[in-house]
Design a protein around this motif. Structure first.
Motif, PDB file in Angstrom:
ATOM      1  N   VAL A  74      -7.966   1.670   9.225  1.00  0.00           N
ATOM      2  CA  VAL A  74      -6.654   1.364   9.810  1.00  0.00           C
ATOM      3  C   VAL A  74      -5.750   0.713   8.764  1.00  0.00           C
ATOM      4  O   VAL A  74      -4.571   1.066   8.628  1.00  0.00           O
ATOM      5  N   ALA A  75      -6.307  -0.235   7.998  1.00  0.00           N
ATOM      6  CA  ALA A  75      -5.522  -0.906   6.965  1.00  0.00           C
ATOM      7  C   ALA A  75      -5.067   0.073   5.894  1.00  0.00           C
ATOM      8  O   ALA A  75      -3.929  -0.001   5.407  1.00  0.00           O
ATOM      9  N   GLY A  76      -5.944   1.012   5.505  1.00  0.00           N
ATOM     10  CA  GLY A  76      -5.565   2.003   4.515  1.00  0.00           C
ATOM     11  C   GLY A  76      -4.426   2.887   4.996  1.00  0.00           C
ATOM     12  O   GLY A  76      -3.495   3.196   4.235  1.00  0.00           O
ATOM     13  N   VAL A  77      -4.480   3.282   6.265  1.00  0.00           N
ATOM     14  CA  VAL A  77      -3.387   4.085   6.837  1.00  0.00           C
ATOM     15  C   VAL A  77      -2.091   3.270   6.850  1.00  0.00           C
ATOM     16  O   VAL A  77      -1.007   3.779   6.521  1.00  0.00           O
ATOM     17  N   GLU A  78      -2.189   1.983   7.204  1.00  0.00           N
ATOM     18  CA  GLU A  78      -1.002   1.136   7.254  1.00  0.00           C
ATOM     19  C   GLU A  78      -0.389   0.956   5.872  1.00  0.00           C
ATOM     20  O   GLU A  78       0.834   0.898   5.735  1.00  0.00           O
ATOM     21  N   ARG A  79      -1.216   0.862   4.844  1.00  0.00           N
ATOM     22  CA  ARG A  79      -0.669   0.731   3.486  1.00  0.00           C
ATOM     23  C   ARG A  79       0.134   1.970   3.108  1.00  0.00           C
ATOM     24  O   ARG A  79       1.178   1.869   2.442  1.00  0.00           O
TER      25      ARG A  79
END
Length: 406
Positions: A74-79
């Motif tokens: 999820v964090a990677g997608v948000e970045r």
């Protein structure tokens, strides 16, 4: 200066902002946030439920670990999504696995602090952020749709309200997108301790270099004042005594006139050099007064507009003085400008300076030269420099440096 965030675009170009791509980028960011948030809720809820249900037989640890690792996805997608409303790339702070294989990769992730911060962000996003995205979108477009669809004689005030909400939606959507992006960057930006000992040592080295440059500058100023200036004064007294012994109409008197004129010029230039190395006005009255004093002696008109809440920390104040000094020197040497401006503000723990001129432009930050030196100074202060300099001008140097007052 080309804006790099949605907030900058809205603040710098409040009217042309409406015809730019930023409102659409912000809309896409929030719409994607709803989709990503809904998927994250489903995945995290399923993982937590499976983990808690099977934890009594020790199998539940696997789904719970899966929840933690899903948070990193999820964090990677948000970045990546963040680039829609914040053009500054957010680096991935995760380390490479210590050894090949899935087990090593999982253990590396579980030992990293950033993984657990990403889990907190994923939970916050699932519990609140995507709901707020949906609420903002519903207010901006759902309310106008309902009010405009039910137009009759009795509901016209609501119709007007819906129209106003719809017209204001680019600003409403972009404002929340900017706030959400700032929150995301706060959670997901790598911390110094997560970037490794090597980077911390580089920054410490930069700080030590700034301190050593400052100390060396003070030493040179003291040596020039106590040494070279005093010798020039002594030489002037010797020339004055020699004049008493020299007839006024002799050839030697003419040579003495030339020597005294050259001595006066050298003394004046040395005094200006000493004042530039460690200007008393900077120590006594602060950055704004020192820049105004320097601008008053500049070869072209310079408008100075520095509004700072109080005196800066000494080290930062000195660094910013020489940084602005160097930028203005570059303007005088290379730009062919007729006027220049220095503007400074303090906002949200940031010193923000804009240095502009109406010169020929065409400054290339990648080509080396004075701008590279400025960029190095600002990097040492953990700041950022952006340059806008189309051919034909004008040129804008935008500087942002972190600053916290005690």
């Amino acid at each position: 200066m080309r804006p790099t965030t949605a907030w900058q675009a809205m603040a710098q170009r409040p009217l042309s902002f409406l015809t730019s791509s930023w409102p659409w980028r912000s809309l896409a960011y929030l719409t994607g946030g709803v989709v990503v948030g809904a998927v994250a809720v489903a995945v995290l809820a399923a993982g937590l439920a499976a983990g808690l249900a099977t934890l009594v037989v020790l199998i539940g640890a696997v789904p719970l670990v899966g929840v933690v690792l899903a948070a990193t996805v999820v964090a990677g997608v948000e970045r990546r999504r963040l680039r829609l409303v914040d053009l500054d790339r957010l680096p991935d702070p995760h380390r490479r696995a210590e050894a090949p294989g899935v087990r090593s990769w999982v253990l590396t992730r579980l030992r990293e602090q950033v993984t657990w911060r990403e889990l907190v962000f994923a939970l916050v996003s699932a519990a609140a952020l995507w709901w707020l995205d949906l609420l903002v979108l519903g207010f901006c477009f759902g309310v106008p749709a309902v009010t405009l669809a039910s137009v009759d004689g009795d509901t016209w005030p609501w119709t007007v309200f819906g129209a106003v909400v719809l017209l204001a939606s680019p600003y409403t959507v972009t404002s929340w997108a900017g706030a959400r992006a700032a929150m995301t960057r706060t959670f997901l930006a790598p911390r110094d301790r997560e970037l490794g000992e090597e980077l911390r040592e580089v920054r410490a080295s930069q700080s030590r270099l700034l301190d050593s440059f400052d100390a060396e500058r003070v030493r040179i100023e003291r040596d020039l004042h106590d040494g070279a200036q005093q010798r020039l004064v002594s030489l002037g007294m010797t020339l004055a005594l020699l004049r008493l012994e020299t007839p006024q109409d002799s050839a030697q008197a003419g040579l003495l006139d030339q020597a005294e004129a050259q001595l006066s010029t050298a003394h004046r230039e040395l005094r200006a050099l000493v004042r530039g190395l460690n200007p008393p006005v900077l120590a006594d009255h602060g950055l704004a007064a020192a820049i105004e004093d320097y601008a008053g002696r500049f070869p072209i008109p310079v408008t100075v507009d520095l509004r700072l809440p109080e005196r800066l920390p000494r080290k930062l104040e000195t660094s910013m003085y020489y940084l602005i000094n160097e930028a203005m020197t570059n303007i005088a040497k290379h730009s062919g400008a007729r006027v220049a401006q220095v503007r400074g503000r303090y906002h949200s723990d940031l010193l923000i300076f804009d240095i502009t001129d109406d010169g020929r432009g065409g400054v290339d930050p990648q080509a080396g030269g004075g701008v590279t030196g400025l960029a190095d100074r600002i990097t040492a202060l953990d700041g950022r420099l952006r340059v806008s300099s189309p051919v034909g001008g004008p040129t804008l140097l935008h500087v942002e440096v972190p600053c916290r007052f005690a």
